[in-house]
Design a protein around this motif. Sequence first.
Motif, PDB file in Angstrom:
ATOM      1  N   MET A 791      45.971  35.669  44.270  1.00 53.60           N
ATOM      2  CA  MET A 791      45.295  36.551  43.329  1.00 53.60           C
ATOM      3  C   MET A 791      45.790  37.985  43.467  1.00 53.60           C
ATOM      4  O   MET A 791      45.990  38.696  42.458  1.00 53.60           O
ATOM      5  CB  MET A 791      43.779  36.495  43.542  1.00 53.60           C
ATOM      6  CG  MET A 791      43.002  37.414  42.614  1.00 53.60           C
ATOM      7  SD  MET A 791      41.228  37.110  42.623  1.00 53.60           S
ATOM      8  CE  MET A 791      41.131  35.695  41.522  1.00 53.60           C
ATOM      9  N   ALA A 795      47.600  40.279  40.587  1.00 58.73           N
ATOM     10  CA  ALA A 795      46.989  41.550  40.194  1.00 58.73           C
ATOM     11  C   ALA A 795      47.965  42.706  40.403  1.00 58.73           C
ATOM     12  O   ALA A 795      47.982  43.666  39.609  1.00 58.73           O
ATOM     13  CB  ALA A 795      45.712  41.782  40.990  1.00 58.73           C
ATOM     14  N   LYS A 873      40.695  44.339  36.791  1.00 60.27           N
ATOM     15  CA  LYS A 873      39.512  43.480  36.931  1.00 60.27           C
ATOM     16  C   LYS A 873      38.851  43.223  35.590  1.00 60.27           C
ATOM     17  O   LYS A 873      38.461  42.089  35.273  1.00 60.27           O
ATOM     18  CB  LYS A 873      38.520  44.117  37.904  1.00 60.27           C
ATOM     19  CG  LYS A 873      38.965  44.090  39.363  1.00 60.27           C
ATOM     20  CD  LYS A 873      37.900  44.706  40.273  1.00 60.27           C
ATOM     21  CE  LYS A 873      38.325  44.671  41.724  1.00 60.27           C
ATOM     22  NZ  LYS A 873      37.270  45.212  42.629  1.00 60.27           N
ATOM     23  N   TYR A 876      40.890  40.752  33.562  1.00 61.01           N
ATOM     24  CA  TYR A 876      40.699  39.391  34.063  1.00 61.01           C
ATOM     25  C   TYR A 876      39.338  38.827  33.642  1.00 61.01           C
ATOM     26  O   TYR A 876      39.236  37.671  33.198  1.00 61.01           O
ATOM     27  CB  TYR A 876      40.793  39.372  35.589  1.00 61.01           C
ATOM     28  CG  TYR A 876      42.197  39.398  36.149  1.00 61.01           C
ATOM     29  CD1 TYR A 876      43.316  39.333  35.326  1.00 61.01           C
ATOM     30  CD2 TYR A 876      42.417  39.490  37.521  1.00 61.01           C
ATOM     31  CE1 TYR A 876      44.602  39.354  35.835  1.00 61.01           C
ATOM     32  CE2 TYR A 876      43.709  39.505  38.046  1.00 61.01           C
ATOM     33  CZ  TYR A 876      44.789  39.430  37.200  1.00 61.01           C
ATOM     34  OH  TYR A 876      46.061  39.442  37.709  1.00 61.01           O
ATOM     35  N   VAL A 914      37.405  37.918  41.811  1.00 62.29           N
ATOM     36  CA  VAL A 914      37.999  39.080  41.139  1.00 62.29           C
ATOM     37  C   VAL A 914      37.301  40.365  41.564  1.00 62.29           C
ATOM     38  O   VAL A 914      37.940  41.365  41.897  1.00 62.29           O
ATOM     39  CB  VAL A 914      37.932  38.918  39.607  1.00 62.29           C
ATOM     40  CG1 VAL A 914      38.267  40.235  38.911  1.00 62.29           C
ATOM     41  CG2 VAL A 914      38.887  37.833  39.142  1.00 62.29           C
TER      42      VAL A 914
END
Length: 944
Positions: A791, A795, A873, A876, A914
């Motif tokens: 993740m 990101a 964030k 997402y 997240v």
Amino acid sequence: MRKNFVTLTVMLLFIGVAFGQLDAGLPEGKPILEEDIPIDPNVKIGTLENGLTYYIRNNGKPEDKVELRLVVNAGSIMETDRQLGLAHFMEHMNFNGTKNFKKNDLVDYLQSIGVKFGADLNAYTSFDETVYILPIPSDDPEKLEKGFQIIEDWAHNTTLSEEAIDGERGVVLEELRLRLGAEERMQRVTLPKIMYGSKYAERLPIGTKENLENFKYSDVRDYYNTWYRPDLMAVIAVGDLDVKTMEEKIISHFSSIAKPKNPAKREAYQLPNHEETLIAIASDKEAPFTRVQVMYKDRFEAPKVTTVNDFRQRLVRNLFSTLINNRLDELRNSANPPFVFAFSYYGRTFARTKNAYQSIASTSPEGQLQGLRAILEENERVKRFGFQEGEFERAKKTLFARLEKEYNDRDKLESNRLVGPYIRHYLEQSPIPGIEWEYEMTKRLLPEIELKEVSGLIKEFLHDDNRVIVLTGPEKEGLKQPTEAEVKALLKEVESANLQPYADTATRNELIEKLPEPGTIVETVKNEDLGTTTLVLGNGAKLTYKKTDFKNDEILFKAFSHGGSSLYSDEELKATAFANSGLAEAGIGGLSKTDLNKYLSGKIVRVTPRISLFSEEFQGSAAPKDLETLFQMVHLYFTSLNKDKEAFNSFITNQKGFLGNLMANPQFYFQDRLNTIKNEGNPRYTGFPTIEKLDAADYDLAYQKYQERFADAGDFHYYLVGNIDEEQVAAYAKKYLASLPGLQSNETYVPTKFRRKDTYQKHIIKKGTDPKSNVRITWEEEIPYDEKTEMAIKALGEVLTIKLIEKLREEEGGVYGVGARGSLSKISFSNLMFNISFPCGPENVDKLIAATFEEIEKIKKEGVTDEDMEKVKQTYLVKRKEDLKTNRFWIDTLLSIDQEDRNHENILSYEERVKSLTSKDLQEVAQKYLDGNYFLGILMPEDN
């Protein structure tokens, strides 16, 4: 921004929309064919006192989101000679400073609420229009208000400061640079013929380098002040919000815009007629593809579609297009295909004011005249003999099935798919009666349309005047270019050619001639958290399904079994790599591909088998009514894939035609060279397909290996997601899947042994004559798999994309676009990859690479700002909220979880994971993995 092609128009041509003479039960008055087409009652249309038009519709999919559009009825066709490219430039400027949003503030704000620049926030400029695209959350009054403020600012509050204009010149020049190449050079030859005698031939939206570099500030301001005005604008708002609130927002934000006292006339530019046939032949050394086109422009101005009879005529044309394209597809699948693919349609040209009938084919470099002859002859064949009853009935079924699917999903249509027709209604007065009206009228009228009506259209379409022939393709040693004399001779030959009527053949009524004995379901396992059910079949296979209400008329299908070509020897892999895609061309169950397509007329279903590196797979979809056909096709792909060398050779011929000059294109050549360098020493690397590799493709071996890979149906895991009838699924699973052989092989794939070098490498590849470069930076490393690292590296790609757009595009003006992407895969071995790529001018390569690494070092030293973390964030979380309501997300996720042995709980914990992501997480992966061991590939033009 995004280029505007005629995609929407072409799509509309192939949607079955039928209208005509109705019988009893209708109100008295004028005949129905003379009735005006109504406007969909679901949309509210209004006009403000200043002339601005608005369209509003409440639509709940996706939730908490409104799609906003600002439509300006002006594009590059309105430019003066001093304004070439400034309609498009003006579009850029609306993202670079307005009354309420200073330069970069607009994009910053939208990113902070999950609206992604490029993917969500966008715009396009064409000859006749400019359209701004803004999706905005509707569950937050402040965000909603700012969304309407943004489109108001676009309409009349752009600042157009000198600093901002000069800063954007470089970005637009980079966009122009991207378009340089073979297609652009050939277009200079062909467009003046296609748009003969019109202003369209002189007003490509991108403009000219000379003017973009030298125009005066007043030139773009004059364009803005002249054409951005309320009587040439529409605001469209469609989404999950009540109509009253949206209307109040529009009235509040747009009523105060002043109506011009003496507005310039918005001309409708014509495409003049011409008596002669115009022939444009263009070639280029870097052209990767070859194309021929025949264009029959109408002699009259494009009529407005306003009455029921107009719509009926459109349906007749749609039937014609379906029929002629079915014939062209059969030619494509024939033993000696004359083209790679071909299609015909009647619709718009670049000019709103003129329609045309066009036939277009992609051919081999040597096959232009052959392809041209083929499409001319098929048109001539229809002119002489018309269509036949059997193919006509199949075309009716096909058109109605498409319309029926749209009708069945009428309450599940996403808002971004609804705005397009409203844009066309405003700009071109295209009808918007609503799918309910279209469906009911079509259902009643389709049977009344006669074959002779459809066949007779060709006599209206074909004529010697207003005809344009276009041939484009590569220029290379040993390749003879067609001449105008040869084209003219061919036109005469076809007129007198000895053609035979099309020979239609009937196909059988059943897909499977002998039904299998049903198998059994031995266990049913439910996952309440995910809402899935897994059926364990008697042969060992599993079928997992998830019943959803996201779409009424959609079921998606996938399946996999571990193994794939990883189980082949090196020699077997290379011998079959370019043969596998041609296996399905033979058809199934004794039906050729052509006969299978005939059988599937009127059905919404598709299934495709595939052998990938590490698994054998299926993917497909079906309307619920056709789900049994999907299961039957899967059964036949296991048990009865035809073997037909002639069909395979046809596939190879088409592939050769498509690939004939691919490596002459700098971008394809660059990618091929980088892949070859990265895979030095890899015995299993097959690379790009070439003529020689296609000639060496071993059909017999590929067919044999297919039989082996699909021998054990019990080793597969099948997936269905959509509007499922659970009893039907269980019955079909027993009948068509559980009845297949289960060998209990329990195979797995063989992991890749080869590893790319984890060292610094720099490779400069020289190809092409245009001043264009491309930069690729790649890090690749084998590391232990970790969900948090996966993740974080993804990101980091999102954050670095934001920072590089700010630095390389907005600050340096050196690129049009730039992207960074990180991933951590589990298949074969745990492999981290991080890529950065951007196109630019050769003179800026070193400077922009240095600037890229400066941004990376900032993240390594300082981490990621809270603002940028929040942007990622929000992006997402907004996307996941929408994804959870789509069948595509669920089937892809369920399969990947099983195929890659991931944790099912991750689906449910995604939002929490997240939110817990920190700047330090991204900083640490940047420090650890974006080191000095990277691969740098640079494309540069050839030395003069």
